[in-house]
Design a protein around this motif. Structure first.
Motif, mmCIF file in Angstrom:
data_model
loop_
_atom_site.group_PDB
_atom_site.id
_atom_site.type_symbol
_atom_site.label_atom_id
_atom_site.label_comp_id
_atom_site.label_asym_id
_atom_site.label_seq_id
_atom_site.Cartn_x
_atom_site.Cartn_y
_atom_site.Cartn_z
ATOM 1 N N GLU A 24 -28.865 -4.607 -40.392
ATOM 2 C CA GLU A 24 -29.525 -5.285 -39.487
ATOM 3 C C GLU A 24 -30.428 -4.904 -38.359
ATOM 4 O O GLU A 24 -30.332 -4.025 -37.825
ATOM 5 C CB GLU A 24 -28.468 -5.423 -39.019
ATOM 6 C CG GLU A 24 -27.164 -6.259 -40.067
ATOM 7 C CD GLU A 24 -25.699 -6.941 -39.245
ATOM 8 O OE1 GLU A 24 -25.400 -6.340 -38.135
ATOM 9 O OE2 GLU A 24 -25.510 -7.597 -40.166
ATOM 10 N N GLU A 25 -31.166 -6.032 -38.311
ATOM 11 C CA GLU A 25 -32.494 -5.862 -37.247
ATOM 12 C C GLU A 25 -32.134 -5.859 -35.178
ATOM 13 O O GLU A 25 -31.175 -6.372 -35.695
ATOM 14 C CB GLU A 25 -33.760 -7.042 -37.443
ATOM 15 C CG GLU A 25 -34.122 -6.355 -36.051
ATOM 16 C CD GLU A 25 -35.456 -7.049 -36.768
ATOM 17 O OE1 GLU A 25 -36.699 -6.982 -35.660
ATOM 18 O OE2 GLU A 25 -35.792 -7.428 -37.858
ATOM 19 N N ILE A 26 -32.168 -4.758 -34.816
ATOM 20 C CA ILE A 26 -31.557 -5.371 -33.402
ATOM 21 C C ILE A 26 -32.614 -5.183 -32.596
ATOM 22 O O ILE A 26 -33.628 -4.459 -32.678
ATOM 23 C CB ILE A 26 -30.865 -3.361 -32.968
ATOM 24 C CG1 ILE A 26 -30.065 -3.509 -33.458
ATOM 25 C CG2 ILE A 26 -30.796 -3.632 -31.749
ATOM 26 C CD1 ILE A 26 -29.100 -1.821 -33.117
ATOM 27 N N SER A 27 -32.630 -6.178 -32.108
ATOM 28 C CA SER A 27 -34.023 -6.474 -31.101
ATOM 29 C C SER A 27 -34.195 -6.062 -30.102
ATOM 30 O O SER A 27 -33.007 -5.854 -28.774
ATOM 31 C CB SER A 27 -33.974 -7.882 -30.929
ATOM 32 O OG SER A 27 -33.740 -8.972 -32.253
ATOM 33 N N PHE A 28 -35.418 -5.591 -29.099
ATOM 34 C CA PHE A 28 -35.401 -5.463 -27.826
ATOM 35 C C PHE A 28 -36.464 -6.341 -27.284
ATOM 36 O O PHE A 28 -37.275 -6.310 -28.334
ATOM 37 C CB PHE A 28 -35.567 -3.824 -28.350
ATOM 38 C CG PHE A 28 -34.781 -2.397 -28.408
ATOM 39 C CD1 PHE A 28 -33.668 -2.533 -27.746
ATOM 40 C CD2 PHE A 28 -35.175 -2.694 -29.911
ATOM 41 C CE1 PHE A 28 -32.708 -2.092 -28.323
ATOM 42 C CE2 PHE A 28 -33.773 -1.976 -30.534
ATOM 43 C CZ PHE A 28 -32.890 -1.329 -29.583
ATOM 44 N N SER A 29 -36.286 -5.998 -26.329
ATOM 45 C CA SER A 29 -37.409 -6.850 -25.767
ATOM 46 C C SER A 29 -38.535 -6.818 -25.475
ATOM 47 O O SER A 29 -40.025 -7.067 -24.568
ATOM 48 C CB SER A 29 -37.274 -7.173 -23.701
ATOM 49 O OG SER A 29 -36.787 -6.043 -22.474
ATOM 50 N N SER A 30 -38.359 -5.342 -25.819
ATOM 51 C CA SER A 30 -39.707 -4.065 -24.710
ATOM 52 C C SER A 30 -39.948 -2.807 -25.964
ATOM 53 O O SER A 30 -38.681 -2.420 -25.773
ATOM 54 C CB SER A 30 -39.977 -3.768 -23.561
ATOM 55 O OG SER A 30 -39.563 -2.908 -22.924
ATOM 56 N N GLN A 31 -40.739 -2.077 -25.928
ATOM 57 C CA GLN A 31 -40.723 -0.766 -26.756
ATOM 58 C C GLN A 31 -39.851 0.732 -26.364
ATOM 59 O O GLN A 31 -39.556 1.190 -27.008
ATOM 60 C CB GLN A 31 -42.120 -0.020 -27.361
ATOM 61 C CG GLN A 31 -43.118 -0.863 -28.500
ATOM 62 C CD GLN A 31 -42.678 -0.758 -29.934
ATOM 63 O OE1 GLN A 31 -42.429 0.591 -30.185
ATOM 64 N NE2 GLN A 31 -42.075 -1.728 -30.235
ATOM 65 N N LYS A 32 -40.470 -0.150 -24.442
ATOM 66 C CA LYS A 32 -39.522 0.893 -24.000
ATOM 67 C C LYS A 32 -38.621 1.013 -23.394
ATOM 68 O O LYS A 32 -37.199 2.133 -24.023
ATOM 69 C CB LYS A 32 -40.278 0.908 -22.289
ATOM 70 C CG LYS A 32 -39.221 2.127 -21.633
ATOM 71 C CD LYS A 32 -39.931 1.922 -19.881
ATOM 72 C CE LYS A 32 -40.309 3.121 -19.023
ATOM 73 N NZ LYS A 32 -40.330 2.825 -17.541
ATOM 74 N N ASP A 33 -37.642 -0.361 -24.055
ATOM 75 C CA ASP A 33 -36.006 -0.375 -24.263
ATOM 76 C C ASP A 33 -35.843 0.336 -25.030
ATOM 77 O O ASP A 33 -34.320 0.690 -25.260
ATOM 78 C CB ASP A 33 -35.738 -1.548 -23.649
ATOM 79 C CG ASP A 33 -36.100 -2.883 -22.417
ATOM 80 O OD1 ASP A 33 -35.871 -1.146 -21.677
ATOM 81 O OD2 ASP A 33 -36.049 -3.545 -22.102
ATOM 82 N N LEU A 34 -36.629 0.132 -25.974
ATOM 83 C CA LEU A 34 -36.277 0.324 -28.144
ATOM 84 C C LEU A 34 -35.640 2.233 -27.664
ATOM 85 O O LEU A 34 -34.999 2.434 -28.499
ATOM 86 C CB LEU A 34 -37.154 -0.016 -28.497
ATOM 87 C CG LEU A 34 -37.180 0.332 -30.358
ATOM 88 C CD1 LEU A 34 -37.942 -0.930 -30.940
ATOM 89 C CD2 LEU A 34 -37.950 2.236 -30.766
ATOM 90 N N VAL A 35 -36.895 2.541 -27.116
ATOM 91 C CA VAL A 35 -37.094 4.059 -27.046
ATOM 92 C C VAL A 35 -35.295 4.590 -26.078
ATOM 93 O O VAL A 35 -35.141 5.243 -26.554
ATOM 94 C CB VAL A 35 -38.293 4.461 -26.458
ATOM 95 C CG1 VAL A 35 -37.732 5.975 -26.094
ATOM 96 C CG2 VAL A 35 -40.007 4.022 -27.161
ATOM 97 N N ARG A 36 -35.469 3.951 -25.127
ATOM 98 C CA ARG A 36 -34.076 4.668 -24.461
ATOM 99 C C ARG A 36 -32.857 4.185 -25.372
ATOM 100 O O ARG A 36 -31.793 4.654 -25.129
ATOM 101 C CB ARG A 36 -33.909 3.388 -23.014
ATOM 102 C CG ARG A 36 -34.926 3.456 -22.429
ATOM 103 C CD ARG A 36 -35.074 2.243 -20.718
ATOM 104 N NE ARG A 36 -35.600 3.364 -19.920
ATOM 105 C CZ ARG A 36 -35.843 2.539 -18.706
ATOM 106 N NH1 ARG A 36 -36.163 1.048 -18.735
ATOM 107 N NH2 ARG A 36 -36.875 3.066 -17.901
ATOM 108 N N PHE A 37 -32.451 3.218 -25.951
ATOM 109 C CA PHE A 37 -31.673 2.312 -27.070
ATOM 110 C C PHE A 37 -31.433 4.344 -27.670
ATOM 111 O O PHE A 37 -30.163 4.463 -28.287
ATOM 112 C CB PHE A 37 -31.509 1.469 -27.654
ATOM 113 C CG PHE A 37 -30.993 1.291 -28.166
ATOM 114 C CD1 PHE A 37 -29.253 0.181 -28.362
ATOM 115 C CD2 PHE A 37 -30.873 1.908 -30.082
ATOM 116 C CE1 PHE A 37 -28.739 0.483 -28.967
ATOM 117 C CE2 PHE A 37 -29.852 1.541 -31.094
ATOM 118 C CZ PHE A 37 -28.914 0.362 -30.539
#
Length: 241
Positions: A200-213
């Protein structure tokens, strides 16, 4: 001074390391005419015209000031009779021609350079925290090449056409992304998408938030498969049993 013509054939690690831009800028600096061309055997052919003493200097500088990733296996110089004159110096369209003058091999992937690293923290939106930032001196090479000669259409980057700004960088001889085949940004290049173990795709508001996750998942003991443009890496914490 009478112009003479010389053909230079080089092999080794000479494709995918900024060699053509290097030759182009050197020829322009010395006011020489001709062209430089990638060959189908991963070698490079240079045809250049100018005064003999300037050509001697050009050849000397090709050897002394070569790009940092360049390794010459062979360097062949053929002086020729000038039958027609070039009007400028250009990067010619790559050829499937093979010269067989020496062994050439593909360059390795290269870790991010200091300048690209600094851009990750810059205010330029296109490359701030952009994970695929690269230039002529760094980025994927071996893992993105599908066939030679090394040109963007012969790499996995063929699926990512330049945006107008990246195209401008690519064509600007004063830019460190001049003829850098992996040039891209957030507007035209690949981006990361996160999927859970249940796909399942997990959405993020920015690439930075994605990397932190992702960093937090690894910190919590999870194993993450990171698929880049050159392959897939499994990432985990070495401190977790």
């Amino acid at each position: 001074m009478v112009d003479v013509t010389v053909e230079i054939l080089v092999s080794g690690i000479v494709q995918g390391i900024g060699y053509r831009p290097f030759v182009y800028n050197l020829a322009k600096e010395l006011n020489l005419k001709g062209n430089v061309q990638n060959l189908g055997d991963a070698g490079v052919k240079i045809i250049v015209q100018g005064p003999k003493e300037i050509l001697d200097k050009f050849i000397e500088l090709l050897k002394e000031n070569k790009p940092k990733l360049c390794i010459y296996e062979s360097f062949q110089v053929n002086w020729e009779t000038t039958s027609s004159l070039f009007e400028s110096f250009d990067i010619a369209k790559s050829s499937s021609e093979t010269k067989g003058i020496g062994f050439s091999y593909l360059p390795p992937d290269v870790s991010i350079c200091d300048e690209c690293l600094q851009e990750l923290d810059s205010k330029e939106r296109r490359r701030t925290n952009y994970p695929f930032n690269s230039c002529v001196d760094c980025g994927p090479r071996y893992t993105v090449i599908e066939k030679i000669p090394y040109d963007r259409p012969n790499t996995v980057m063929t699926d990512f056409p330049f945006c107008s700004k990246c195209n401008k960088d690519y064509k600007n001889s004063d830019n460190r992304r001049f003829h850098a085949q992996t040039t891209c940004c957030i507007d035209c290049g690949p981006t990361y998408t996160v999927y859970s173990s249940s796909n399942e795709e997990i959405s993020f508001s920015s690439q930075k938030d994605l990397v932190r996750f992702i960093a937090k998942e690894i910190e919590d003991g999870k194993i993450v498969a990171i698929k880049g443009i050159g392959g897939t890496h499994l990432a985990c914490s070495t401190l977790d049993d």
